[in-house]
Design an enzyme around this catalytic site. Structure first.
Site, mmCIF file in Angstrom:
data_model
loop_
_atom_site.group_PDB
_atom_site.id
_atom_site.type_symbol
_atom_site.label_atom_id
_atom_site.label_comp_id
_atom_site.label_asym_id
_atom_site.label_seq_id
_atom_site.Cartn_x
_atom_site.Cartn_y
_atom_site.Cartn_z
ATOM 1 N N LYS A 182 -10.261 0.352 -2.448
ATOM 2 C CA LYS A 182 -10.161 0.105 -1.011
ATOM 3 C C LYS A 182 -10.461 1.379 -0.234
ATOM 4 C CE LYS A 182 -6.920 -1.287 2.662
ATOM 5 N NZ LYS A 182 -5.567 -1.807 2.977
ATOM 6 N N ASP A 216 0.870 -1.181 0.000
ATOM 7 C CA ASP A 216 0.000 0.000 0.000
ATOM 8 C C ASP A 216 0.904 1.226 0.000
ATOM 9 O OD1 ASP A 216 -1.734 -2.121 0.577
ATOM 10 O OD2 ASP A 216 -3.041 -0.873 1.821
ATOM 11 N N LYS A 244 -6.889 3.395 -3.432
ATOM 12 C CA LYS A 244 -7.288 3.375 -2.023
ATOM 13 C C LYS A 244 -7.523 4.808 -1.547
ATOM 14 C CE LYS A 244 -5.291 2.045 2.491
ATOM 15 N NZ LYS A 244 -4.149 1.357 3.138
#
Length: 337
Positions: free
Chosen positions: A273, A169, A237
């Site tokens: 996400k 991430d 995300k």
């Protein structure tokens, strides 16, 4: 995710086709600022309408189990210890110790130096969540600020991947993005994606954290979403969870619409996400509805949708116990994260 030496090249080729030229500042600005502007009123009204959709009692059990399967169970604190990570992994494997039928979560998300402890604790359960395993996700690239030299960001990524991380991430350089240095952000994402490759030719999945709370406008969020996909991100995300506001339903809807439009344009499915601030099963169900109504139920799989959360799981477990027993359990019936 399967990866080869040509993974980055394929992503670049797609970008060239979509952009119609090299992904430099000029070409990216022309493309990103040529995207239709976001109708803020329309976006928020649609999100509010989707948020009123109810799920029938017969579907609630499915919804709760689906939420659990899509959670990245997260601990991202300076005080994290190997023991805390092992405890988190135990909960990830069997969230409700009183109910062996409870599904496991998709992944545990930790800082890079905690990856070896997560991998060790998972043991045989370490694997693809679409096949019943549990992934290890690591935040990288000078999380959460993203303020570091590229060489440091790449070393951060490689260390996590070498330690066994299945997913990275990364945070984008919001300062560069907001200053219009789109080519720099693009090149950094491409470089990090390349750093996700393992020695055996496979590759860790790459999630691009936009930190939407710092992007100020829906138009910027839309542009950042497209930039992340153009550069080869496997997921986009919302947030690090360290900046308010974090995930919101309208922002997630906007990102889902971007993913839908990218799929129509290229045939590629990109994950989404939302992370930070999602604490109740009631709210999580609203996100499921947004996904199903925008990109379709096919996206309700771990490789295409995740919740980044730490406290959400406990509320889902309490709701799940309520369906089973007919009454609410107290907080003592779930573990403290």
């Amino acid at each position: 995710m399967t990866g080869t030496a040509t993974t980055t090249e394929l992503a670049r080729r797609t970008a060239l086709e979509v952009l119609g030229g090299e992904p430099d500042d000029l070409t990216l600005r022309r493309f990103l600022h040529g995207l239709p502007g976001v109708d803020a009123v329309g976006l928020e009204q649609r999100s509010a309408a989707l948020g009123t959709r109810s799920i029938k009692t017969t579907s609630k059990a499915w919804a709760l189990d689906t939420i659990i399967r899509l959670i990245d169970l997260t601990t991202l604190e300076g005080a994290d210890t190997p023991g805390k990570v092992r405890s988190l992994v135990s909960k990830a494997k069997l969230p409700d110790a009183s109910d062996p039928s409870c599904p496991s979560v998709a992944a545990v998300c930790v800082y890079g130096d905690m990856v070896p402890y997560a991998v060790e604790a998972l043991g045989a359960r370490h694997g693809d969540p679409d096949e019943g395993g549990i992934s290890v996700a690591a935040v990288a690239t000078a999380f959460p600020s993203g303020r570091a030299a590229l060489a440091i960001k790449l070393a951060d990524t490689r260390d996590a991947v070498d330690a066994g991380a299945d997913e990275i991430d990364m945070v984008i350089d919001r300062g560069a993005f907001l200053a219009g240095r789109y080519g720099q952000v693009f090149d950094q994402i491409v470089a990090v994606k390349d750093a996700c490759r393992r020695a055996d030719g496979s590759s860790a999945s790459l999630k691009i954290i936009l930190e939407t709370g710092e992007l100020n406008t829906y138009d910027n969020i839309k542009r950042a979403s497209w930039l992340g996909m153009l550069a080869g991100g496997d997921f986009i995300k919302t947030s690090t969870g360290k900046v308010a506001p974090a995930a919101t339903l309208p922002v997630t809807l906007l990102m889902l619409e971007a993913v839908r439009d990218w799929h129509r344009l290229t045939g590629e499915k990109i994950g989404v996400k939302p992370a930070g601030g999602i604490r109740s099963s009631k709210d999580a169900v609203k996100y499921l509805v947004h996904v199903a109504e925008t990109v379709g139920e096919d996206w309700l799989q771990p490789h295409l949708f995740r919740f980044g959360a730490s406290s959400l799981l406990n509320d889902v477990l309490l709701q799940r116990q309520k369906l089973t027993t007919g009454h609410y359990s107290g907080p003592d019936y779930v573990t403290i994260d």
